[in-house]
Write a protein that holds these residues in place. Structure first.
Motif, short mmCIF file in Angstrom:
data_model
loop_
_atom_site.label_atom_id
_atom_site.label_comp_id
_atom_site.label_asym_id
_atom_site.label_seq_id
_atom_site.Cartn_x
_atom_site.Cartn_y
_atom_site.Cartn_z
N PHE A 50 3.34 -2.00 17.12
CA PHE A 50 3.89 -1.60 15.74
C PHE A 50 2.98 -1.97 14.40
N GLU A 51 2.49 -3.37 14.62
CA GLU A 51 2.18 -3.83 13.57
C GLU A 51 0.76 -3.27 13.30
N GLN A 52 -0.05 -3.06 14.35
CA GLN A 52 -1.38 -2.31 14.44
C GLN A 52 -1.35 -0.91 13.59
N CYS A 53 -0.13 -0.33 14.05
CA CYS A 53 0.16 1.02 13.55
C CYS A 53 0.57 0.84 11.91
N TRP A 54 1.20 0.14 11.70
CA TRP A 54 1.47 -0.06 10.19
C TRP A 54 0.37 -0.44 9.15
N VAL A 55 -0.47 -1.47 9.77
CA VAL A 55 -1.73 -1.95 9.29
C VAL A 55 -2.58 -0.91 8.89
N SER A 56 -2.80 -0.35 9.95
CA SER A 56 -3.84 1.09 10.01
C SER A 56 -3.34 2.14 9.07
N LEU A 57 -2.22 2.28 9.08
CA LEU A 57 -1.64 3.46 8.34
C LEU A 57 -1.85 3.02 6.66
N PHE A 58 -1.55 1.67 6.40
CA PHE A 58 -1.70 1.37 4.92
C PHE A 58 -3.11 1.35 4.48
N LEU A 59 -4.10 1.19 5.43
CA LEU A 59 -5.47 0.87 5.28
C LEU A 59 -5.65 2.44 4.83
N TRP A 60 -5.31 3.38 5.80
CA TRP A 60 -5.71 4.72 5.75
C TRP A 60 -5.30 5.45 4.27
N MET A 61 -3.85 4.78 3.89
CA MET A 61 -3.47 5.10 2.41
C MET A 61 -4.32 4.69 1.58
N ASN A 62 -4.83 3.32 1.63
CA ASN A 62 -5.75 3.11 0.49
C ASN A 62 -7.16 3.85 0.57
N GLU A 63 -7.50 4.04 1.59
CA GLU A 63 -8.88 4.71 1.63
C GLU A 63 -8.73 6.08 1.27
N ASN A 64 -7.59 6.57 1.37
CA ASN A 64 -7.42 8.15 0.88
C ASN A 64 -6.82 8.07 -0.60
N GLU A 65 -6.66 7.09 -1.11
CA GLU A 65 -6.29 7.02 -2.65
C GLU A 65 -4.97 7.41 -2.63
N TYR A 66 -4.07 7.39 -1.88
CA TYR A 66 -2.62 7.49 -1.85
C TYR A 66 -1.89 5.96 -2.63
N SER A 67 -0.79 6.20 -3.12
CA SER A 67 -0.31 4.86 -3.66
C SER A 67 1.33 5.01 -3.27
N VAL A 68 1.82 3.90 -2.91
CA VAL A 68 3.19 3.84 -2.40
C VAL A 68 4.31 3.98 -3.58
N ARG A 69 5.11 4.95 -3.46
CA ARG A 69 6.30 5.15 -4.14
C ARG A 69 7.34 4.25 -4.15
N ASN A 70 8.22 4.04 -4.98
CA ASN A 70 9.10 3.01 -5.09
C ASN A 70 10.31 3.50 -4.21
N ALA A 71 10.20 3.24 -2.70
CA ALA A 71 11.14 3.45 -1.68
C ALA A 71 10.56 2.63 -0.74
N PHE A 72 11.29 2.74 0.39
CA PHE A 72 11.25 1.91 1.60
C PHE A 72 10.65 2.65 2.81
N PRO A 73 9.71 2.17 3.37
CA PRO A 73 8.93 2.80 4.68
C PRO A 73 10.10 2.31 5.67
N PHE A 74 9.80 3.39 6.95
CA PHE A 74 10.82 3.42 7.89
C PHE A 74 10.26 3.91 9.32
N GLU A 75 10.70 3.60 10.41
CA GLU A 75 10.28 4.08 11.67
C GLU A 75 11.37 5.02 12.27
N ILE A 76 11.01 6.19 12.86
CA ILE A 76 11.73 7.08 13.50
C ILE A 76 11.48 7.11 14.96
N TYR A 77 12.55 6.71 15.67
CA TYR A 77 12.25 6.70 17.37
C TYR A 77 12.76 7.92 17.86
N HIS A 78 11.99 8.65 18.67
CA HIS A 78 12.27 9.71 19.24
C HIS A 78 12.65 9.50 20.83
#
Length: 300
Positions: A252-280
């Motif tokens: 899980f930690e690697q997933c979150w770290v890599s996603l935020f890294l991808w977000m920064n490299e693709n120049e997206y910015s975080v909205r004022n809301a909360f991140p979450f996980e959905i379990y299928h």
């Protein structure tokens, strides 16, 4: 004690919604339906902190999160939105928790995603230490490409039943409380039930034993009022980075770290809301302890 926990949850939610205002003992205790005299003792018993320390820490953490993730915000806007009356008060409180000035903290935060680790210095003070989760960013991106499918898309409004967890160790019991409540209403077990974790604090700035995680269940209709420890929560419709994969809990930690890294490299910015996980799926039902999860970051 259960009744006390219900009231403290109400008080904590009130604090989070009013961090940028004056938070007197009378106001917060009133939100929890307590007299100020009894509230102070019960709050400390349940959270492990005095109300004053809790509010000061949360304001500093909110400021730290904005400094690290909202580069477009001025320090003046940050300290106002974090509940500080002036720069001096912000600077003093921030140094107390992170051992560095707000401007120094912002300069030290690298562009790629790093987690902030609180370490005890030789002098007994808490220092903010920026350490890269995986030294080689290329390795992390390769891992992500092999384990996650990433897309940017729109998610609809979601109505949830939620139970607050104070600290990572209490997440599983919170899900147990939620499932017991759902069984009593014949909402669980049933086909296509979705469970979520909503992160109301960032592990970058909040110690794991104090982070607030809401154990949640997706509902067809909104919950109208709090029922014991279970309260209504809504995820507003919006744009999200969604990383989907079949992973273990250790991933899980690697997933979150890599996603935020991808977000920064693709120049997206975080909205004022909360991140979450959905379990299928349920990791307990998989021979290798894997589960299918969507990791969701709200973005502009």
């Amino acid at each position: 004690m259960e009744a006390h926990k219900h009231s403290i949850v109400k008080a904590i939610r009130y604090i989070e919604e009013h961090l940028d205002t004056e938070l007197s003992l009378e106001k917060v205790s009133g939100a929890g339906a307590y007299s100020p005299f009894h509230f102070h003792r019960i709050f400390r018993l349940i959270t492990g902190e005095t109300l004053q320390n809790y509010v000061a820490r949360r304001r500093a953490e909110k400021g730290a999160f904005y400094l690290a993730m909202r580069k477009e915000m001025s320090i003046t806007d940050i300290y106002h939105q974090s509940g500080f009356s002036n720069h001096s008060a912000f600077n003093k409180a921030f140094k107390k928790y992170y051992g560095i000035s707000p401007s120094g903290f912002r300069k030290a935060a690298p562009e790629s995603f790093h987690r902030i680790v609180l370490e005890e210095s030789k002098k007994g003070q808490m220092d903010a230490v920026f350490s890269q989760y995986i030294c080689n960013v290329e390795n992390l991106l390769n891992w992500m490409n092999m384990n996650l499918k990433i897309k940017v898309g729109h998610l609809p409004e979601m109505h949830l039943a939620a139970v607050m967890s104070l600290g990572v160790a209490h997440v599983e019991p919170s899900f147990g409380t939620l499932i017991d409540w759902a069984k009593g209403k014949s909402l669980f077990p049933r086909e296509q039930v979705k469970m979520l974790s909503v992160y109301h604090d960032s592990f970058k700035v909040t110690p794991p034993d104090k982070v607030r995680i809401h154990a949640c269940m997706l509902l067809d209709e909104p919950l109208r009022k709090q029922e014991g420890e279970v309260f209504p929560e809504t995820i507003e419709a919006g744009k999200f980075i969604i990383g989907s994969g079949e992973v273990t809990l250790d991933d899980f930690e690697q997933c979150w770290v890599s996603l935020f890294l991808w977000m920064n490299e693709n120049e997206y910015s975080v909205r004022n809301a909360f991140p979450f996980e959905i379990y299928h799926t349920n990791f307990r039902e998989h021979p290798e302890g894997k589960m299918i999860v969507d990791f969701c970051i709200p973005i502009h």
